[in-house]
Design a protein around this motif. Structure first.
Motif, PDB file in Angstrom:
ATOM      1  N   LYS A   1      -5.594  35.092  39.046  1.00 52.89           N
ATOM      2  CA  LYS A   1      -6.615  35.096  40.057  1.00 52.89           C
ATOM      3  C   LYS A   1      -5.988  33.426  40.719  1.00 52.89           C
ATOM      4  O   LYS A   1      -6.505  32.412  39.721  1.00 52.89           O
ATOM      5  CB  LYS A   1      -7.712  34.735  38.896  1.00 52.89           C
TER       6      LYS A   1
ATOM      7  N   ALA B   1     -12.550  35.814  42.695  1.00 54.56           N
ATOM      8  CA  ALA B   1     -12.249  35.295  41.739  1.00 54.56           C
ATOM      9  C   ALA B   1     -11.662  33.915  41.649  1.00 54.56           C
ATOM     10  O   ALA B   1     -11.060  32.784  41.300  1.00 54.56           O
ATOM     11  CB  ALA B   1     -12.510  36.033  40.407  1.00 54.56           C
ATOM     12  N   GLY B   2     -10.573  34.496  42.786  1.00 58.01           N
ATOM     13  CA  GLY B   2      -9.258  33.196  42.763  1.00 58.01           C
ATOM     14  C   GLY B   2      -9.819  32.302  43.986  1.00 58.01           C
ATOM     15  O   GLY B   2      -9.004  30.339  44.482  1.00 58.01           O
TER      16      GLY B   2
ATOM     17  N   ASP C   1      -0.515  37.837  32.011  1.00 61.23           N
ATOM     18  CA  ASP C   1      -0.982  38.264  33.367  1.00 61.23           C
ATOM     19  C   ASP C   1       0.391  38.298  33.656  1.00 61.23           C
ATOM     20  O   ASP C   1      -0.148  39.454  35.067  1.00 61.23           O
ATOM     21  CB  ASP C   1      -2.382  37.795  33.614  1.00 61.23           C
TER      22      ASP C   1
ATOM     23  N   TRP D   1      -5.001  28.394  37.896  1.00 61.27           N
ATOM     24  CA  TRP D   1      -5.548  29.463  37.994  1.00 61.27           C
ATOM     25  C   TRP D   1      -6.637  30.236  36.725  1.00 61.27           C
ATOM     26  O   TRP D   1      -5.913  29.704  35.539  1.00 61.27           O
ATOM     27  CB  TRP D   1      -4.203  30.238  38.437  1.00 61.27           C
ATOM     28  N   GLY D   2      -6.595  31.338  37.359  1.00 60.57           N
ATOM     29  CA  GLY D   2      -7.667  32.361  36.366  1.00 60.57           C
ATOM     30  C   GLY D   2      -6.579  32.765  35.719  1.00 60.57           C
ATOM     31  O   GLY D   2      -5.692  33.820  36.350  1.00 60.57           O
TER      32      GLY D   2
END
Length: 589
Positions: free
Chosen positions: A253, A259-260, A247, A240-241
């Protein structure tokens, strides 16, 4: 020029396994060889070559000169490259004048002639054969209509390639080099250098040669039965981002857009490897509660707990965690592939555990899929029932460990486990798995003989060999085909065990004794007085060292290379399957 320079630096590398490849082709292959040398080195091989006579493939396969026969006999593999115009000229020139019946007749005849020549070579040599298929032309014969016509040239070439692949499957150790796919990846118009073809009969373009070399080297490595088994993944900025600890679950993300999306598409690629039988593991520096919550509850997380065979979420050095993962899964550290977005973690892994394949993860997550799938580390030449079920098998293994922890003794554990076994002769259905076991089993493997497909089929057809394969199951599920014994009636009163191996997943349940007892029964039925067993020590098979003495064999001799020959007098033996092992209750699909 970079490939040529790199190829020159490879000379004399003692850490690479030598492999000599013979080439028979209707093109000039020499410009391609530096590319192949570099890609072979990436796979651990030092390549050398013998290039046969130009454009004399069929003749050389069928009736080579004495010098050519001797040269090819000294090759470890044979690479055959034939263009469509050589194999089946009518499909190239004025194709539209042919009826569909004529197209099929020409294709069938071309494949029959080529396979006949390969069969002639196979009678003289067991070397693996790598055979290119046929790319579609850059310019469709029917232009924009080509894609809409089932009787078009493209469709005919596709059928020809399927005929080629099907015919190759009928001959042991013949493998297809997918030149068609390589050309499509670089673009058909970019794959062929028309000027070099006309000047030197060297049509492979500079765009195509690296990709074709990469594919060929991967195929040759896979033909030798060498592939990675487990993909170990980081979490933050990899699956994952963002950083889950900073976060939070809602802030990372991961999803179906924006973006994900790159990360979710990476999940899909990873799960495609899982479905092929690749083991998945996680090594992440994180708070376990945060990371496990994301794995278990994030709505867009495709890789879940049930897909992961080993979790290491802590603050320990990652090389230490990968070593622990290998130990937990009963595989070698050299069977691991590591994917981590952090350059510092990758550098530390390469320094501490160079035997782990550490993929150079791109800075852009949208390129993760390409980096993972392009590495080819998990490619192999079989796909078996065990591969399909490997993920479920590792989940069941966790349940077995829990049961063992609850049991007060090993006897109680084995009784409660309800171990089942079926020992049968290897047949066409189980043959691919038998071949895979021979090439991939290292720890409980008494001889580590990597018999090629040709040799194994010869044993299968000989009345003097027994190839026994064991399927294991228990209350938690089917372990699949997990053990193999090859016994050879090599002397009037003696049967020798050539190969005895078992997956470490099922060791310690008495199944190895059951298989050995079946081999002894076969030897006794053949009228043998003694059962012999070889133990050839390797750096990895120490777990098998006491197998023969533990079953009543006595050491007859130790040879100069440390090979041990053990013997058992069958008249004095009481070998039998342990009482806690039950017959398989029903045939497995």
């Amino acid at each position: 020029m970079r490939y040529q320079q790199a190829a020159r630096t490879l000379a004399g590398r003692s850490d690479l396994a030598p492999v000599k490849i013979g080439f028979l082709a209707d093109i000039t292959v020499q410009p391609w060889l530096p590319y192949l040398a570099v890609e072979l080195a990436r796979e651990g091989f030092a390549g050398s070559w013998h290039v046969g006579p130009f454009n004399a493939v069929h003749q050389t396969l069928i009736a080579p000169s004495a010098d050519e026969a001797e040269a090819l006999a000294n090759c470890d593999a044979l690479f055959l490259s034939l263009q469509l115009e050589t194999v089946c000229q009518p499909l190239c020139e004025r194709y539209l004048r042919l009826t569909q019946e004529q197209v099929e007749q020409h294709a069938d005849a071309a494949i029959s002639e080529l396979m006949g020549a390969i069969q002639s070579f196979r009678q003289r040599s067991a070397a693996p054969i790598l055979l290119t298929n046929f790319p579609r032309p850059a310019h469709p014969m029917l232009g924009v209509l080509e894609a809409m016509r089932p009787d078009g040239q493209d469709a005919a070439i596709t059928r020809l390639n399927w005929l080629l692949a099907d015919a190759a499957r009928q001959i042991p150790d013949v493998y297809i080099v997918d030149l068609e796919r390589a050309c499509s990846m670089v673009g058909y118009a970019n794959a062929r250098n028309a000027q070099m073809w006309q000047l030197a009969r060297a049509p492979l373009s500079s765009e195509l040669m690296p990709l074709l070399a990469r594919h060929t080297a991967t195929l040759l490595r896979a033909a030798r039965g060498v592939s990675k088994k487990c993909l170990v993944l980081d979490l933050d900025n990899t699956l994952w981002g963002g950083v889950i600890g900073e976060d939070g679950l809602a802030g990372i993300k991961l999803g179906q857009s924006g973006a994900g999306l790159a990360f979710q598409e990476f999940h899909k690629a990873i799960l495609s490897l899982y479905d092929r039988g690749v083991i998945l593991a996680v090594a992440s520096k994180n708070n376990p509660e945060d990371a496990e919550a994301a794995i278990d509850t994030h709505p867009d997380m495709l890789i879940r707990r049930e897909h992961i065979a080993a979790l290491r979420i802590n603050w320990e050095p990652k090389p230490q965690n990968l070593a622990a993962i290998a130990q937990e899964l009963n595989i070698g550290v050299d069977a691991l592939v590591f994917f981590d977005d952090n350059p510092a973690e990758r550098a530390q892994m390469r320094a501490a555990l160079p035997q782990v394949l550490t993929i150079e993860a791109p800075a852009d997550p949208s390129q993760y899929v390409d980096a993972l799938m392009r590495c080819g580390a998990f490619d192999k030449l079989t796909f078996t029932r065990e591969d399909r079920q490997r993920g479920a098998m590792y989940q069941a293994q966790a349940q077995r460990k829990e049961l063992q922890a609850q049991a007060v003794s090993m006897d109680e554990y084995l009784q409660r486990l309800h171990v089942q076994a079926a020992i049968t002769a290897v047949d066409e259905v189980s043959f691919p798995r038998a071949l895979e076991l021979i090439h991939k089993t290292n720890q409980f493997n008494l001889t580590t003989r990597r018999h090629p497909e040709t040799a194994l089929r010869g044993m299968l057809e000989s009345p003097d060999y027994a190839l026994l394969i064991l399927r294991a199951a228990d209350k938690f599920g089917d372990n699949g085909l997990t053990a193999l014994c090859i016994a050879h009636h090599h002397a009037r009163d003696r049967v020798r065990i050539d190969t005895f191996l078992m997956s470490c997943r099922v060791l310690g349940r008495g199944l190895e004794t059951a298989l050995l007892a079946e081999a002894a029964a076969w030897a006794d039925a053949r009228g043998a007085a003694q059962l012999e067993g070889l133990f050839i020590p390797t750096p990895k098979n120490a777990p098998a060292a006491e197998f023969y003495p533990r079953h009543g064999f006595t050491l007859h001799e130790t040879q100069a290379d440390n090979t041990q020959l053990w013997r058992l007098a069958l008249s004095e033996s009481n070998l039998a399957a342990p009482d806690h092992i039950h017959p398989m209750q029903e045939p497995q699909p």
